[in-house]
Design an enzyme around this catalytic site. Structure first.
Site, PDB file in Angstrom:
ATOM      1  N   SER A 100       0.817  -1.205   0.000  1.00 37.46           N
ATOM      2  CA  SER A 100       0.000   0.000   0.000  1.00 37.46           C
ATOM      3  C   SER A 100       0.860   1.269   0.000  1.00 37.46           C
ATOM      4  CB  SER A 100      -0.899   0.005   1.229  1.00 37.46           C
ATOM      5  OG  SER A 100      -1.803  -1.076   1.145  1.00 37.46           O
ATOM      6  N   ASP A 102      -5.446  -1.343  -1.671  1.00 32.23           N
ATOM      7  CA  ASP A 102      -6.221  -2.026  -0.635  1.00 32.23           C
ATOM      8  C   ASP A 102      -7.441  -1.177  -0.267  1.00 32.23           C
ATOM      9  OD1 ASP A 102      -6.050  -4.151   1.779  1.00 32.23           O
ATOM     10  OD2 ASP A 102      -6.740  -2.205   2.527  1.00 32.23           O
ATOM     11  N   GLU A 128      -4.653  -3.206  -6.798  1.00 29.60           N
ATOM     12  CA  GLU A 128      -4.942  -1.867  -7.320  1.00 29.60           C
ATOM     13  C   GLU A 128      -5.357  -0.937  -6.189  1.00 29.60           C
ATOM     14  OE1 GLU A 128      -4.030  -2.649 -11.246  1.00 29.60           O
ATOM     15  OE2 GLU A 128      -5.055  -0.785 -10.824  1.00 29.60           O
TER      16      GLU A 128
END
Lengths: 754, 754
Positions: free
Chosen positions: A278, A552, A550
């Site tokens: 992330s 979290d 794509e």
């Protein structure tokens, strides 16, 4: 007790009264409909009218004995309910009256009641004996027309693509071994590239049609074949190709874009690392510029700094590698650089190590891998240099001076991918819903002891409630994602930050929705849903990860919420964070004045079905959550807490705001879309779906609305009942509603759906 | 602003005040704790006391400037927070004071505050600079002791079993091909049978230990190896063997039970049909008794009347077949009959056809299949004739005259299986939680820009909130299922109907809980959770079907709710349905008198943490739902609606009652269990877990409680905040709490958990 008690004129109303009093849901507006019908009925004398009005008094409803006598009257007539009539209740009513009286003039008012109450046979068919004519279709809707509405301006692209999927290469089959599965999916990707679908979103000069919006629609349709195909396709053309298209410049386009669209050059998108998913800004891979040789040295320093989970890693010849760009000893932030991985013989190039990620819960047709770079040298020209470049003198240059802004501009190119992921999730949900509903329209289980046939699963209230709101949501999200992609592709809008915020939130709620839906459908199909042959199982495994990749979902929701805070900030011009919060709070509190108690307890149908109520409820929630969020952060900051810690403190609040904002956005997109529908029947259907979506969302968050005093107890209960009732009202159209998704017959191979 | 403003005596309190005012959650009881400390502090003069009391006034909290000056005072001292101290706050406070004053006597009151407020460093460590000593364990709990509590009287059985699982045969590996997977699982089953585990629940005379309760515990532990093993083991010994044991008589036991327990005779349990799953009474397979030959003719008449989804179907030599027993042309209802399927060469016997069910979402190591019988003849003796038999004269005889009661008596033998399924689901949830929490205690992502190290996932409030209540639920359900199995095995209780009702509801809520938990854990581990190597993915696929088999959850919940209605009926002696409902309603309405407004807005910690409040809230919900349910059904029936239709109308209401009843039951089992805990520290820990469970359940159903007026807005909000806070309070013990599940190290192979 005999029929002689009633005149023929009154008798016509008895079945109607029997129905409306058999349930507990008689609202003010419903009584009003019946009152009006009575008032307009010239065949009634004043005594008749008085009698009928009396039976409408909610404070003094008909006694049980009277109610039973009505039932006897109906039963004794021996008349059956014919469900496929255009006005089944009116016909029933007339037949019963004709059984007891001869030569009677039928009034037109029963028809009026039937239309305006919106009551349908499946609402009341348990009260009567039913004459079944299975050859008649109960829905007045045509699935092809619904599909046409959903396809919108992309009809041609979609129809063509769906017919391409007829090729036997796309036949559904089970692949357990990842190697053969991956080869098969690669063949499918190559086939689609040959047909021109890979390059679809690229400029015409590079073999494309410049149609990103169309690309998103075929992406969704690809899910009807297989999740692995969809994702591998997305990695090759959307992520790898997209990074060249969006982050590269003409020289990159000329050299690579056509070959990429043709799948002649296979590539991957190497951003995520084992240690950093992330938090992209924290990635450890470096690209150090060496002035002397005019090359970048790509290197993954530590044990967990390898690129991780990279789709297409085993088939690729090249990677678009995200790395910290170091020039003259200075870190210029994350940039993308094209790094060749393998030679023509598909042997790894020096310094590169790639490992298979192995088996996953789903998507085993996608070759995910880990990639390590050990001092790998690539020429200067390989830097995708649209937003930052190396000048001839060897120094770094970017038109975007603020490194923060530069980073987010580059990441902004991912937004299209997020819309596509949400669409793919939606495609999975539609498929699962189609299977589950078609199964429930065939499968029978349990019955009343007097009946020969067992009841259809779809006729159980609990089954309607578990599936119908999910169908409504699919319609809302379909329209929303179409709309978002149009906004994203609209070049007249320079600043895409708002779209980014919106997509972040929508990707989260829609991929979660997709997972929940597929799970509900699996359970709704019982053990049958667990067999791979019925397709839901694979969808479950494949779509699962959409909540993570794509971006979290939990991280994206916080991003969306922060975007909302900034949006409000923009409303009041720019100013320091703290003073903005101050203005914000005073402005918002004005708009959040106490809700009128009449409003919090308004339970009539007209109000509850009014989009203005739904929009108000959603806007109120977003504003209220924004206000309280701002207040909390402000209070922490005033006490001297660093803003990072303050945001941590309000993390769950942020996520709630992110969700609320996204739901509001989706619903508003949907009602805006519906205003353009021309056919009033279809418009009404779409509006009903919107109403179900809105009420169901309010119901799901009823605890918040009740806590805030926005809903009173009675209103909250009424909403719950309305949701159940809307599900029943949509029951006759469920088959058309799922057929309206337009899943091609050649893809819908699930045995239980046929 | 200098420190000289404060006396040393007051200064000691500053860090405490700084902490309690930094958040918004200062409750009456908390203020009380501090007030008491001040009152008891002899070192303070009356001016000091007055000053301190003033700072405690919630109506006039300290100004931001004052608050900031406290922060400066603390920061300037340069003192760091040492988290591993026994009284970290007291030590911090003393060190700060010592920085500014010399030779000061420390008071004992700060310690008192620290203990009684239950505040821990992870509550306030973001406010101070922290001195980290990673070698110190922050939890005062010992995982082995927690495990010991959970194992209860089964410790010896469990420990022995866990050590058996060290055999390399149980090493985790990936099996993609169903045939090799099935063979492997069969070997594992055989191995366990050889060790005596297969016969464990059978009488000693047949190789067992008569220990059904112990059997349930090893069943759960088997999930730590593999779901397929668990289910195949359960089919062979629990379902097939269990049907012989429970439905057969001595001749069946003598002939088959020992061989079954040794896995020498492999068998299956053939109840479900393609056309009939939940509605067992509607199955179509017939067993027609032929007097002349003294045989039963087993036959599946129609296309969808085959036995479906039968576990062990491909390996079995024999099936326990459920069929409509036809004697002298009369249907005596569903009975079980042993039907040989294959000969010694494993060839199918005449008239029998078996097909593989193929690949499934999970459990691919279990050989599920479909079975057709075409006029298959088996001897009379094969009827499992405990509850119904064929007499010498060829007529049917049963001691249970009522066919309805007979059917449910036979099905009652499934109850043990339902407890085991719930336990297996719980085992899966525990495993996933262990992996996810251990990962979150290692994985770092994002940070405050000033820190070198990123933050642990487990330190994010949203991460705590998503996982901690699930851990608490695992404890509650563990204890509940142990308790239910003890009740089920208690032969002093003849009538097992109540246990059946309870198990029906608990199986539903616990298997749903298990699925939700595994999903949450998958997402909490991000992409890592998606890799098979980290074990969560397989659990997800395997546990999924637990919501469907051994009774579909939705059907079971309705069964549970109907049981609750009958329970209440029993309270008022037997009477006709309608009059019972009438009495019921009047009795219940007495107990449902309006809730005192003081109660609905009581938000202090003592009240919210009091089990009496939780029990009251749960009981109130069950009673209220029962009352309104009874009222609704009564009203429909009074209007002449058949009861089948009436129950259909209230289906969603029934399910809500089923859930509410089960939660009440689980919580009560847990608090009853905790009263027997001797060590006060562990008792406190378990009570805290119970409180989190209860408050979280109330929070999840807050909309209902608010609608009913049982909770006021403030109380509802306070509960939400308390849930978040309890999660934070349990944060230091999470590692011990998951280790306390006792999953053996040799089973916990997930890479991210190590």
């Amino acid at each position: 007790m005999t029929t002689k008690q009633y005149t023929a004129e009154i008798l016509q109303y008895i079945p109607v009264f029997y129905i409306i009093w058999s349930d507990d849901l008689l609202s003010a507006s419903e009584i009003n409909v019946v009152e009006k019908a009575i008032a307009n009925d010239d065949s009634l004398n004043s005594a008749d009218k008085k009698q009928l009005y009396k039976w409408l008094d909610v404070t003094n409803p008909p006694k049980d004995t009277l109610f039973k006598s009505w039932k006897q009257l109906i039963t004794k007539s021996g008349i059956k309910l014919v469900e496929h009539e255009t006005y089944p209740l009116t016909v029933l009513s007339q037949k019963i009256t004709a059984h007891y009286f001869k030569d009677i003039d039928f009034n037109e008012q029963i028809k009026h009641i039937e239309i305006n109450l919106g009551i349908q046979p499946n609402h009341y068919n348990h009260l009567f004996e039913v004459q079944i004519d299975v050859s008649k279709n109960l829905s007045q809707y045509d699935a092809t027309k619904i599909d046409r509405i959903l396809k919108g301006k992309h009809a041609e692209v979609i129809d063509q693509f769906r017919s391409v999927l007829k090729d036997p290469l796309f036949d559904w089959e089970i692949h357990r071994d990842k190697e053969t599965f991956r080869d098969h999916v690669l063949n499918q990707v190559q086939f689609l590239a040959d047909k021109g679908y890979g390059a679809m979103a690229y400029p015409k000069a590079y073999g494309g049609t410049d149609n990103m919006e169309g690309y998103a629609t075929i992406f969704e349709n690809m899910m009807y074949v297989d999740g692995s195909l969809t994702i591998k396709f997305g990695v090759q053309f959307g992520l790898f190709g997209g990074s060249i298209q969006k982050l590269g410049t003409k020289k990159h386009h000329d050299k690579y874009l056509t070959k990429t669209g043709e799948a002649e050059l296979l590539g991957c998108f190497a951003m995520t690392e084992t240690g950093h998913g992330s938090n992209v800004r924290g990635i450890k891979t470096t690209a150090t510029y060496d002035k002397a040789t005019e090359t970048f040295i790509i290197h993954t320093p530590g044990k967990n700094d390898n690129k991780e989970y990279i789709g297409n890693a085993l088939h690729s010849k090249m990677a678009s590698v995200f790395a910290q760009l170091i020039v003259d000893g200075k870190n210029e932030g994350v940039h993308a650089i094209l790094v060749p991985l393998r030679n023509e013989e598909h042997e790894l190039l020096p310094g590169i190590r790639i490992e298979d990620n192995g088996y996953k819960l789903g998507l085993n047709g996608v070759d995910n891998g880990k990639i390590w770079f050990n001092q790998v040298s690539v020429p200067k020209v390989n830097l995708l240099n649209k937003y930052g470049t190396i000048l001839a003198n060897g120094s770094y240059y970017s038109e975007i001076k603020n490194p923060n802004k530069r980073f987010f501009t580059m990441l902004g190119t991912l937004v299209g991918g997020r819309i596509c992921v949400a669409r793919a999730g939606l495609g999975g949900a539609k498929f699962a819903l189609t299977v589950a509903i078609k199964h429930a329209l065939k499968r029978r289980q349990f019955n009343d002891s007097v009946k020969v046939q067992e009841d259809l699963l779809m006729d159980y209230p609990s089954h309607q409630l578990r599936l119908t709101p999910l169908v409504a949501s699919a319609y809302v999200y379909h329209v929303t994602l179409d709309h978002m992609m149009a906004l994203y592709c609209d070049d007249s809008q320079e600043d895409k930050r708002q779209v980014e915020t919106q997509v972040a939130g929508l990707k989260s709620i829609i991929t979660w929705y997709a997972n929940d839906t597929i799970q509900e459908c699996r359970e709704a199909c019982g053990g049958k849903g667990y067999l791979l042959e019925n397709r839901i199982a694979d969808l479950k495994g494949d779509v699962d990860i959409f909540t993570t990749f794509e971006g979290d979902n939990n991280v994206l929701l916080q991003l969306a919420a922060k975007g909302v805070l900034s949006d409000f900030k923009a409303e009041f011009n720019s100013a320091g964070f703290s003073s903005v919060l101050k203005i914000l709070s005073s402005q918002l509190s004005d708009k959040l004045a106490t809700i009128n108690p009449l409003y919090t307890n308004k339970v009539d149908k007209d109000h509850l079905y009014n989009p203005k109520f739904h929009v108000h409820a959603f806007e109120h929630r977003t504003r209220r959550l924004t206000y309280t969020l701002a207040m909390r952060i402000r209070s922490y900051i005033k006490k001297g807490m660093p803003s990072y810690q303050a945001f941590l403190k309000v993390q769950t609040h942020l996520m709630k705001l992110g969700k609320a904002y996204s739901v509001e956005l989706a619903y508003k997109s949907f009602i805006a879309h519906n205003t353009h529908l021309e056919d009033p029947a279809y418009k009404a259907l779409f509006e009903k779906l919107g109403t179900l979506y809105a009420l169901n969302e309010i119901r799901n968050d009823a605890s918040w609305y009740l806590e805030q005093g926005y809903l009173g107890s009675n209103k909250s209960k009424a909403i719950r009942q309305r949701v159940e009732r809307l599900c029943t009202e949509l029951r006759p159209h469920l088959n058309e509603l799922v057929d309206g998704f337009g899943i091609p017959e050649h893809c819908l191979t699930a045995l239980i759906a046929n």
